[in-house]
Structures are given as C-alpha cells and as structure tokens.
Design a protein around this motif. Structure first.
Motif, PDB file in Angstrom:
ATOM      1  N   LEU A 551      42.155  17.653 -15.309  1.00  0.00           N
ATOM      2  CA  LEU A 551      40.622  17.166 -14.485  1.00  0.00           C
ATOM      3  C   LEU A 551      40.469  18.207 -13.444  1.00  0.00           C
ATOM      4  O   LEU A 551      39.599  18.645 -13.251  1.00  0.00           O
ATOM      5  N   SER A 552      41.722  18.422 -12.649  1.00  0.00           N
ATOM      6  CA  SER A 552      41.678  19.241 -11.425  1.00  0.00           C
ATOM      7  C   SER A 552      41.251  20.643 -11.893  1.00  0.00           C
ATOM      8  O   SER A 552      40.306  21.482 -11.092  1.00  0.00           O
ATOM      9  N   LEU A 553      41.588  21.104 -12.981  1.00  0.00           N
ATOM     10  CA  LEU A 553      41.302  22.609 -13.443  1.00  0.00           C
ATOM     11  C   LEU A 553      39.535  22.340 -13.971  1.00  0.00           C
ATOM     12  O   LEU A 553      39.126  23.422 -13.666  1.00  0.00           O
ATOM     13  N   LEU A 571      45.718  16.073  -6.008  1.00  0.00           N
ATOM     14  CA  LEU A 571      45.835  14.842  -5.444  1.00  0.00           C
ATOM     15  C   LEU A 571      44.409  14.181  -5.222  1.00  0.00           C
ATOM     16  O   LEU A 571      44.409  12.894  -5.247  1.00  0.00           O
ATOM     17  N   GLU A 572      43.583  14.842  -4.749  1.00  0.00           N
ATOM     18  CA  GLU A 572      42.341  14.288  -4.381  1.00  0.00           C
ATOM     19  C   GLU A 572      41.641  13.985  -5.515  1.00  0.00           C
ATOM     20  O   GLU A 572      41.235  12.967  -5.982  1.00  0.00           O
ATOM     21  N   ASP A 573      41.953  15.144  -7.002  1.00  0.00           N
ATOM     22  CA  ASP A 573      40.912  14.603  -8.079  1.00  0.00           C
ATOM     23  C   ASP A 573      41.779  13.563  -8.789  1.00  0.00           C
ATOM     24  O   ASP A 573      40.928  12.560  -9.690  1.00  0.00           O
ATOM     25  N   ARG A 574      42.901  13.434  -8.954  1.00  0.00           N
ATOM     26  CA  ARG A 574      43.728  12.522  -9.607  1.00  0.00           C
ATOM     27  C   ARG A 574      43.332  10.801  -9.236  1.00  0.00           C
ATOM     28  O   ARG A 574      43.349   9.818  -9.915  1.00  0.00           O
ATOM     29  N   LYS A 575      42.645  10.758  -8.089  1.00  0.00           N
ATOM     30  CA  LYS A 575      42.150   9.574  -7.521  1.00  0.00           C
ATOM     31  C   LYS A 575      41.289   9.021  -8.570  1.00  0.00           C
ATOM     32  O   LYS A 575      41.011   7.763  -8.755  1.00  0.00           O
ATOM     33  N   PHE A 576      40.517   9.876  -9.192  1.00  0.00           N
ATOM     34  CA  PHE A 576      39.624   9.389 -10.235  1.00  0.00           C
ATOM     35  C   PHE A 576      40.032   8.823 -11.408  1.00  0.00           C
ATOM     36  O   PHE A 576      39.640   7.659 -11.820  1.00  0.00           O
ATOM     37  N   ILE A 631      30.627  23.072 -18.211  1.00  0.00           N
ATOM     38  CA  ILE A 631      31.398  22.089 -18.144  1.00  0.00           C
ATOM     39  C   ILE A 631      31.660  21.568 -16.886  1.00  0.00           C
ATOM     40  O   ILE A 631      31.837  20.175 -16.630  1.00  0.00           O
ATOM     41  N   CYS A 632      31.535  22.287 -15.865  1.00  0.00           N
ATOM     42  CA  CYS A 632      31.784  21.880 -14.466  1.00  0.00           C
ATOM     43  C   CYS A 632      30.604  20.649 -14.092  1.00  0.00           C
ATOM     44  O   CYS A 632      31.075  19.501 -13.691  1.00  0.00           O
ATOM     45  N   GLN A 633      29.520  20.886 -14.408  1.00  0.00           N
ATOM     46  CA  GLN A 633      28.628  19.841 -14.069  1.00  0.00           C
ATOM     47  C   GLN A 633      28.693  18.590 -15.031  1.00  0.00           C
ATOM     48  O   GLN A 633      28.257  17.711 -14.420  1.00  0.00           O
ATOM     49  N   LEU A 683      33.726   9.050 -23.263  1.00  0.00           N
ATOM     50  CA  LEU A 683      33.002   9.877 -22.475  1.00  0.00           C
ATOM     51  C   LEU A 683      34.026  10.750 -21.849  1.00  0.00           C
ATOM     52  O   LEU A 683      34.000  11.976 -21.807  1.00  0.00           O
ATOM     53  N   LEU A 684      35.175  10.112 -21.423  1.00  0.00           N
ATOM     54  CA  LEU A 684      36.102  10.951 -20.660  1.00  0.00           C
ATOM     55  C   LEU A 684      37.230  11.587 -21.388  1.00  0.00           C
ATOM     56  O   LEU A 684      37.961  12.247 -20.875  1.00  0.00           O
ATOM     57  N   HIS A 685      37.732  11.206 -22.796  1.00  0.00           N
ATOM     58  CA  HIS A 685      38.546  11.522 -23.387  1.00  0.00           C
ATOM     59  C   HIS A 685      38.609  13.085 -23.581  1.00  0.00           C
ATOM     60  O   HIS A 685      39.822  13.662 -23.578  1.00  0.00           O
ATOM     61  N   PRO A 686      37.731  13.920 -23.678  1.00  0.00           N
ATOM     62  CA  PRO A 686      37.981  15.377 -23.648  1.00  0.00           C
ATOM     63  C   PRO A 686      38.478  16.035 -22.541  1.00  0.00           C
ATOM     64  O   PRO A 686      39.402  16.804 -22.407  1.00  0.00           O
TER      65      PRO A 686
END
Length: 875
Positions: A551-553, A571-576, A631-633, A683-686
RNA sequence: GGGAGAUUAGCGCAGUUGGUAGAGUACCUGCCUUACAAGCAGAGGGUCAUAGGUUCGAGUCCUAUAUCUCCCACCA
C-alpha cells in the motif's frame, strides 16, 4: 472469527500457500484450452541473482502484481511469468570478490570449478529472490519460472545467435572497444558510465624535426604519447597553417611523426593541437582511419603499459603517467599543467576506469535494428508511460553504434562459434561440429567468450514463452501486454527487447511500457544494488506485513515519479488497513447478532441507494484510472471511497437498520452491508491481497483472488442527491453545535421551519430522522410555524433550521461566528463580482458556467442578507 | 556541451484536455459515542520557485531566470 487486531505475520504465508495449492496464479487457458478470454500477460523483469531484492524491486513487482490481480478479477486470461537473470558480469564480479576472501582466484579455480560455484550462487540467491517475491504476494506462475541461463533459455540464445549470424547481423572483427582492465573484459557502450574527475591538462612540447622550435600539444592522457601516430591541427587555424606536413619529434621515443590537418580539431581548445593515438581513443581512431595511420597498441589488457613503451613496460597506466610526466619535466618538455575536469569512462560493475582498446570481438550490427525500434514508436505499436521517456528511448536509438556482444568472462552463454585449429575456419553452430566444414579437420575449439548478459535479456519476452519451439504459450501469449520496469534500463533492456522481438518474432513484444520511479531512501538518496543503502523488503514485511508495504509503495506516488521510502510513511498508510480490518469486524459483529440475512434489492432505503451509487462511481473511476495506468489516483479513490464514504457515513447510516427491531429490515440491512463490504474487499484486493483474502474467508467459502472485480447494482440519482443534502445537514449541525461549545454528549432539539422547508425536504428529513439523531445527537425534531426570533439559525440546501437558544446559548460566540461567516461570503462575492460583471466573461465563457456563477452569486447575496438580519436581531 | 524532471499547507506528496487550490501526516480544539484512540467530530494553515506573456480566466499553456535531481555526450 476475526482476531482482535490484524496480525499479518502469521497469516500471509498460509494465504499464499492456499493460492498456490488452488492454482490461482495460472491462466484460465491452462485448464480450459478453448478459453476465449482476452489475454493479459506480463513478463517479469528478471532480478539479477547478484544479491537480494530491495525496495525498488518491491515497487516494481507490486505494480505488476496490482495489474495482474486486477485484470484477473476483470476476467482476463492472465499470465505473469517470473524469472531471474544470471547477470553475467555482475555476478562474476561478486563471485570473484567472494573467492578473494577465501584466498582464491578464478584463474586458480579454473573454468569448470568456477562455473560450479556460479551455479551454487544461483541456487542460493535465485532461491532467495523467489522467496522474497512470494513473501511480497506476487501472483506469478511459478511453474513457468525462467532463468536466463536455464536449458530452454540457452536454446533460445543459441538459435537467435545463429540466425543473426547467418543473416550477417552478427560479425566478428577487430575494433576499438571499451575494455575494463579490472574485469578483463570488453564492454558495450551502454555499460560504460561517465563520471567527472578532477584531473589535469598537460601541455607537452613536441620539437619540430627541423629544430626550428616546438609545437605545444595539450592532452589529458600524457601516458598515451607512445601510441601517437601524428599530431593534428584544424585546417583553418592560421597559427599552424604553414606547419602542416612538417614533422615533429615524439618525445621519449624520439620518433618523427607528421603534423596533419583535420576538421575534428577545435581551434579554441588547449593549444589547438591534438596528439592522435588511434589505438586508445575513439576520436583518434576515426582521425587515424581518415589519414591511413596504423593504430599502435601500447597497453596490455590488465591496464599496464606493453613492451612498446620501453622502460615503462609492465608499469600500471597511472604510475606510468606520473613517472613519464616527471621525465618530461626533466627534459623541459612540459610547458605547463592546468587543472582540468574530464568525464572519465568507468565500468558500470566495478567502477574502475575503462580503457579504449583494439580488440577482436563479436558485434551486432545495429543500424537496421534501430530502425525497427524507432518504427515501434512511430507506428504507435509501443507506448511508453510517462511519455517523456520516449524521447530518451528515441535519442538513444538515433545515435546507436554496433553492439559489442562478446565478453571475456566465464559466467554466461558461451558463444556458439567454433574454430578449426588447422585452417582457422569459423563455424557458428548450435551444436559443436564434429569436423571442420572447410578442411575436414577434427581439431575444433569453441570460442572461449560468453555473451553480454543483455543478449539473453533481450530475448526475454519470447524466450520465456518457449521460443524457438512453437509452443502453445508462445502462440497464445506473445506479444505480451505490458512491461513494468525502471527507467535506468531503457537502453540496456527495453530498446533491445523491442528490436530483437521485431527482428525475430516480427512483432513488438509489448504494447505498453510503464516506467516506475526510482526508490530513494529517507534522505532522498537513490537506493541501488551498488550503493548498498537498499532495504530488504522482507525486513519491512516481517514488521508491518506485505500489505502495508504494498500500500505504501502505491499510495500517493505519481506515475513515473521518484519515490521516497520511509518506515514513517508505512506507519501512516497502514492505518488504512486497520480501518478496513475494523470495518470487517463491525460487519462480523452485526452478522453475529442476526439470525437471517436476505438481500432484497427491491427494498433499498435512500442510504443503501446512495452507497451503491457511490460504489458505482468509484468503480467507474477506478477502472478508468487503472486503464490509464494512473495507479496512484486509483488507489486514492479507493481510499476515499472506503474511508470517507463507506466508513464515515454509510456504516453510521446503516446502524439504525442493522439494529432494527423489524427482522425483515434487519435481514436486508445486514445483507446489504455485507454485499457492499465484500465489494470493497474486491476493490482493494489488488493492493492489499492478503488481508482482503483473509477477511473474505470469514464471510464466504470461496477465494477472493478468483472473484470478479467489484460491481454495483446501479446508480440512483435522486436518492444520491437527497443523501448528499442530509450529509450537508449533518455537517452543518455538527459545526453549529461545536461553534456554540455544545458538548457532544448533550442531546438537543432540531427545529425545522415549516414555512421554509419544502414537502419533499420534509420527507427526506423524516426518512433520515434516526440517522440524524444518531449522528448529531439530536433528541427530537420540532417542526414549527412560528420560530422565536432569537433561535439559532442555520441554512442548508434543505432549508432553514434552528436550535433553541436556551439549549445552545452564548450570544458573544454567535456574533463572532456570524461575522466570520459574513466575511467569508464577502470574499467569495468579491471574486464572483469581478467575474460576472466582466462583459468579456459573459460573452466568451461557456454559457453554462455563466449561469452557474450567477446563481451562486444570488445565493450568496441572500445568505448574506439573512446573516446580517440575524446579527441585528441578536441580543 | 545537450536533454529531461522537480519547485504546491510545517513535512513528504497528488492535482490528464485552463474555470474560485487537494488528501495524508503534523499542529490546535472537543470527544475513550458498544468496528476502530492505528479512532471520531471540527478548525487553522498555500501571491502553487521568480519575472514576463497568451487568455474573459493560468498551479495547469508559452518565454526567460534561479535552485535541486537525473540521463546522455569522444572537445584532446
């Protein structure tokens, strides 16, 4: 049952195993030969077996896995072939380093023993790389895993080499090439790196043969004077015009050499006189050729001076330079020495100075090949994203030179050329000929060189699919769909794959190239194999899980842009991920409290219709973004849909219904919540395959990886607009409460102005009553005709609303707040006025926009008036 | 020497046909409201590097300039 908190550590391995056991990474066509589903194929850029993967590889492979998983769920017949690269010179350098530690050398060991070591090295590091890729979650088909030097790939290499040799694209000849004296091998132009070095410009006197004085030559390489064949001046240089044709005496060797003229010489640099050393400089080689001079070799292959250099023979080139300059000084032949910066050519593997040397090597003719490469871009057979990289690609091909493909190394594909010891005949054959085809002699020896490692890489898109055999895979999956790679190998690899695929297969190997950015460390320095600041993805995964890393990448990292890696960002992103996990826990809780769930799509309330519409929008947008490789967007959109729309609003909306006393309402509410949530997992699996698969398994007996991508039952315009209005009302109530310092736990009354709020709005409010009260802590809603003038008023699209003054009080705060609102409105009015009172805007801007702005202007004026009135009435 | 990219909130970043600047994080305020304090609800914070230009309108297009990063290159 879901754990209390998500613990990725122990689960990811098991989930990966499950996918493998169920053959989830296989294309559908493997089990159903008649599958007519569209193919989506990626061939993995094979990591070098020199070491282990770093974060850059993780980014590259996460991007590929994202695309593969997405396309698989979209119903494509997906194939992702993994592999590794033998990395001839790079690996050999590493092995020699390792040998050194044991007090060994490759010569001591001998070719066969050395190769045994190399294969052992491959087992160790190649194996580790595969493990790393699995840990990252890469859903590639391991049964098709390839290695650039395995049997099948050897076959491809031999075949292509012979083909190109027979067509005279490959030839052998003695030319000036880049030689690494440390690695003791030839290099291609692309393998030479230029770095700036502080050096000097030596001004050396070359006396005229007729003793009429001397000529001063400026050089950066005084030690090469042994190889000088002449000195050159520009034909138009007035200073030397009458000297052309005269001879000078070459210092030390005391040999007469002529003064010639050539356009190549710049009048303004140095003294305008250049010494010409054809055997050790690319420009001089060309000049020498033009004027018919035989190159004079003055160096041995290990970088020492050769026998031609008299007392300097066998001396290292730099030692020679030092001592030679001293000798020249003592002879008073040094005019001056100036500091000078010159780009020094170095070996991209060992970083030592590369020497141009005359040498017999194998080459590939590149002119026609380059045409093919350019054609791919011109005919739009190939698109490179981001577009700017195309320029780099084009520029390189337009200036290409023949490719030196032989290396004096052991680890690599041995060149299939055989020489007759008797008559010297050269034979290029896939299998060793038993006798000379010319003289019949049986004493035949194979060329000892190996091929440039990039030769086998160039065949990768079809060698991995079985070429030269006409395999099913080759027929079905070539050309592939997309290549995801880094910018720094665009010449080494991408351009050569395109050229050779077009040459051998007649087709561009992929229609798109997605360039991912360079990964930097948290100080902004480039992470690379060589600079040793790489982070092992495994370490990060052990700490935070593969999903967090992935996710972070992908999150907040623009296409092709460089990416700064830090644990902080993880650490920031894994909150998601935690958010996703907890919403799953909520669903589980809700389901555990109901006996029946039944999805009745005809019985949807406005909130259900709203979330389905939002899901619909999100999916549409995400599909479009991924198709554009943005992919970012796409990840951004997933994030905001899940967190803002689903968690923050829909979960709250759903609570009164999932906890309803009416079992029918409850059953349907639970079913809808589950349906939406499972779609979110799809939606999130990829991006975060492990956790989504894990949660999914708690709600169904199927594997998420095999499911179709997320879908919504439709878009409901009216209900969506209604709920948006309710959301604004909720926000307004919360905002107003807070601005009056009403503590959250206090339950207050919402007053609706009956005269001002339409019938339809009242219906909407009525439908949202439970939700409103839950989300804003409203105790009851009073619908009144007459409203006390000192009530606290606020306006939304639904109409006018009030709080009882005695419930919220604080006049001072109110005055402050109204003033602030007016100020805000005023500034917006000002901006609008400039616009709508501008005749140019009225006449030239789109009519729709003009209308919209006018309406907005009126609305603002009204709001302002009512606020001012309120301020007046405030006691 | 040539080319490319970057310059946007304290920080690291997103912003794809030009239409009143966005998320994350940090900071501030208030909340342990039975999915989640790795949380919830709010607020503040930006002359979009600088100077010109095109346009009714520019972060977005054009031209210069500055700083940083990268790539290519044989001026000895």
């Amino acid at each position: 049952m879901l754990d209390k908190t998500y613990e990725p550590q122990n689960k990811e391995n098991l989930i990966y195993k499950k996918w493998e056991e169920n053959h989830c990474f296989k294309p559908f066509s493997d089990s159903n030969k008649n599958s007519n589903k569209e193919n989506f194929t990626i061939i993995m850029p094979p990591p070098n077996i020199t070491g282990q993967l770093h974060i850059g590889h993780a980014l590259n492979n996460t991007t590929q896995d994202f695309l593969i998983r997405y396309k698989r769920m979209k119903g494509y017949n997906t194939l992702w072939i993994p592999g590794t690269d033998h990395a001839s010179i790079a690996t050999e350098v590493k092995i020699i380093e390792a040998l050194k530690k044991e007090g060994l050398s490759k010569e001591k060991l001998g070719r066969d023993e050395f190769l045994k070591r190399a294969w052992a090295w491959n087992d160790k590091y190649g194996g580790r790389i595969k493990l790393q890729l699995k840990t990252l979650g890469c859903s590639c088909d391991w049964d098709r895993c390839a290695f650039t030097m395995d049997e099948k790939r050897q076959k491809s290499v031999l075949d292509v080499f012979k083909k190109l040799y027979d067509e005279e694209y490959i030839y052998r000849g003695e030319k000036l090439i880049n030689w690494c004296p440390t690695c003791k091998t030839a290099l291609s132009d692309a393998e030479v790196e230029h770095i700036d070095e502080n050096s000097s410009l030596w001004y050396i006197r070359y006396p005229y043969a007729d003793k009429s004085g001397y000529l001063v030559v400026a050089t950066t390489r005084p030690e090469t004077i042994f190889g000088d064949v002449c000195v050159a001046v520009n034909p138009n240089d007035e200073r030397y015009k009458d000297k052309i044709g005269k001879n000078v005496i070459l210092p030390i060797l005391n040999k007469e050499i002529p003064i010639i003229s050539d356009d190549y010489v710049e009048k303004d640099f140095g003294t305008g006189v250049v010494k010409i050393t054809p055997a050790h400089d690319f420009n001089d080689f060309e000049v020498g050729k033009r004027h018919d001079f035989q190159p004079i070799k003055i160096m041995n292959l290990d970088g020492t001076m050769n026998d031609y250099c008299g007392k300097y023979s066998n001396m290292d080139r730099y030692t020679c330079r030092k001592q030679l300059v001293e000798e020249l000084k003592s002879l008073d032949l040094i005019e001056k020495i100036e500091p000078y910066n010159l780009p020094k050519a170095t070996c991209y593997r060992c970083h030592n100075a590369v020497e141009p040397m005359m040498s017999k090597q194998w080459f590939m003719k590149m002119q026609d090949m380059a045409e093919l490469g350019l054609e791919a871009i011109d005919n739009k057979e190939l698109e490179i994203v981001p577009n700017r990289v195309q320029k780099i690609y084009r520029n390189w091909l337009e200036n290409i030179k023949d490719w030196c493909i032989s290396r004096q190394l052991w680890w690599g594909h041995r060149i299939p050329a055989y020489y007759c010891k008797d008559c010297g005949n050269t034979m290029v054959e896939i299998n060793k000929p038993s006798a000379c085809t010319k003289c019949g002699n049986k004493d035949i020896v194979q060329d000892s060189d190996v091929l440039d490692t990039w030769f086998s890489s160039a065949l990768w898109p079809f060698s991995t699919l079985g070429y030269p055999d006409e395999t099913d895979d080759l027929n079905r999956f070539f050309p592939t769909s997309i290549l995801v790679t880094a910018q720094d190998i665009i010449f080494f690899w991408v351009a050569r794959m395109v050229m050779l695929s077009k040459k051998i297969m007649g087709k561009t190997p992929f229609s798109k190239v997605l360039i991912n950015g360079i990964v930097r460390d948290d100080e902004g320095k480039k992470m690379s194999k060589s600079s040793n600041n790489g982070v092992d993805p495994i370490e990060i995964i052990e700490k935070y899980g593969a999903d967090s890393l992935r996710l972070s990448l992908l999150f907040g990292n623009g296409t092709g842009n460089d990416f700064r890696f830090s644990e902080e960002k993880i650490l920031e992103d894994r909150k998601f991920i935690n958010k996703v996990f907890n919403s799953g826990k909520f669903l589980e809780l809700v389901l555990s409290q109901t006996t029946e769930t039944k999805l009745d799509k005809t019985k949807l309330n406005i909130f259900d219709k709203w979330i389905y519409s939002k899901l619909f929008d999100a999916i549409e947008e995400i599909n479009k973004l991924i198709d554009n490789l943005d992919i970012c967007q796409a990840v951004n959109k997933m994030y905001s849909f899940v967190w803002d729309e689903f968690c923050n609003y829909y979960l709250e909306f759903s609570k009164p219904y999932v906890y309803s006393n009416d079992p029918n309402v409850r059953a349907n509410a639970c079913a809808i919540l589950k349906d939406i949530y499972l779609n979110i997992l799809k939606l999130l699996h990829p991006i975060i395959p492990f956790i989504t698969e894990d949660i999914y398994s708690n709600f169904t007996n199927e594997l998420l990886i095999n499911q179709s991508y997320a879908s919504s039952i439709g878009y409901f315009k009216k209900e969506t607009e209604d709920v948006e209005k309710i959301i604004s009302l909720i926000q307004k109530i919360r905002e107003t409460r807070l601005s009056y310092n009403v503590i959250p736990s206090k339950r207050i009354t919402l007053i609706v102005n009956k005269n001002n709020v339409s019938e339809t709005s009242l219906n909407i409010i009525n439908e949202a009553k439970l939700v409103l009260s839950k989300m804003t802590n409203i105790e009851k809603i009073d619908i009144l005709d007459n409203i006390d003038s000192d009530s606290i008023k606020f306006v939304t699209e639904l109409g006018e609303f009030y709080f009882y003054k005695y419930e919220v009080v604080d006049t001072e705060k109110e005055r402050e707040k109204i003033n602030k609102d007016i100020e805000k409105i005023n500034s917006e009015i000002k901006i609008l006025e400039i616009r709508i009172f501008n005749p140019n805007f009225i006449s030239r801007a789109p009519q729709q926009l003009v209308e919209k702005e006018k309406l907005r202007y009126e609305y603002l004026l009204n709001s302002k008036n009512s606020l001012e009135e309120k301020l007046k009435n405030l006691k």
